[in-house]
Design an enzyme around this catalytic site. Structure first.
Site, PDB file in Angstrom:
ATOM      1  N   SER A 143       0.812  -1.223   0.000  1.00 48.48           N
ATOM      2  CA  SER A 143       0.000   0.000   0.000  1.00 48.48           C
ATOM      3  C   SER A 143       0.842   1.268   0.000  1.00 48.48           C
ATOM      4  O   SER A 143       0.347   2.340  -0.333  1.00 48.48           O
ATOM      5  CB  SER A 143      -0.949   0.011   1.202  1.00 48.48           C
ATOM      6  OG  SER A 143      -0.228   0.118   2.412  1.00 48.48           O
ATOM      7  N   LYS A 180       0.694   4.398   6.942  1.00 44.23           N
ATOM      8  CA  LYS A 180       0.052   5.260   5.949  1.00 44.23           C
ATOM      9  C   LYS A 180       0.560   6.690   6.116  1.00 44.23           C
ATOM     10  O   LYS A 180       1.200   7.033   7.108  1.00 44.23           O
ATOM     11  CB  LYS A 180      -1.483   5.246   6.116  1.00 44.23           C
ATOM     12  CG  LYS A 180      -2.146   3.904   5.843  1.00 44.23           C
ATOM     13  CD  LYS A 180      -2.110   3.530   4.380  1.00 44.23           C
ATOM     14  CE  LYS A 180      -2.890   2.257   4.117  1.00 44.23           C
ATOM     15  NZ  LYS A 180      -2.213   1.052   4.687  1.00 44.23           N
TER      16      LYS A 180
END
Length: 225
Positions: A143, A180
């Site tokens: 990701s 993230k």
């Protein structure tokens, strides 16, 4: 005469002495919390305040390492201060290398630095990182690949509960831990992937969300092609 210490206060006093001996400076609240497995720096602060009240340390306001030892005899303590092997400070004596734990899979609901998550500890050069890391988190998934963070890499993380817009963070959402980029617009928070195949995570007001740390470096474990 200084007041007697509890076992935990003796451990923290030992940790402070070890840090000063090995590095020439006292530990931060985050480092104390890390070493002793506290869930937050508040617990470390409470114990430091108790040590100050009992006359073992002096705390200086406005600095994270503002801890000064006050001379006191170990004979005054209920639990004599020793140098137990179970409390190694994570800087090697040379002060040029860090002994940092590698964190693998994080079990749901458990602190990241719980003993069962630590694969092993490895020495790494301190100058590799923008700030001293508390652990290396093994990255799982793709990701964050467009930020150069690949599956299997070791992300160097400094433990903190605070982060700013645009920083790459380790965050806990419910029972999941994720890496993230933090987006903060006023009171609105999102966790952004660096891969268009993944969807941003919107943090709602009732979500069980916490910042666990900031990325301060990366160790690539796969060969370049």
């Amino acid at each position: 005469m200084a007041l007697k210490l509890t076992a935990r206060q003796s451990q923290i006093l030992t940790l402070i002495r070890q840090a000063i001996t090995h590095t020439g400076r006292p530990p931060t609240r985050a480092e104390i919390a890390h070493e002793l497995g506290f869930r937050s720096t508040n617990a470390a602060e409470d114990h430091l305040r108790a040590l100050e009240r009992k006359g073992y340390v002096h705390l200086s306001a406005g600095t994270s390492r503002g801890i000064q030892l006050v001379q006191a005899s170990p004979a005054d303590t209920a639990h004599p201060v020793t140098e137990p092997a179970s409390l190694p400070f994570r800087l090697l004596a040379s002060a040029r290398e860090l002994l940092v734990p590698i964190i693998g899979h994080v079990a749901a609901g458990h602190p990241i630095l719980a003993a069962e998550h630590i694969e092993r500890e490895v020495p790494v050069a301190a100058q590799l990182f923008t700030a001293q890391p508390d652990y290396l988190l093994r990255v799982r998934g793709s990701s964050m690949c467009n930020a150069g963070i690949l599956d299997g890499d070791l992300l160097a993380v400094r433990s903190t509960r605070e982060a700013h817009h645009g920083q790459i963070v380790v965050a806990r959402l419910g029972d999941d831990v994720t890496v993230k980029r933090l987006e903060q617009q006023g009171s609105h928070l999102r966790l952004l992937p660096e891969n268009p195949d993944f969807t941003p995570i919107v943090i709602g007001p009732g979500d069980d969300f916490a910042i666990e740390g900031l990325a301060v470096g990366l160790i690539r474990t796969t060969p370049l092609h």
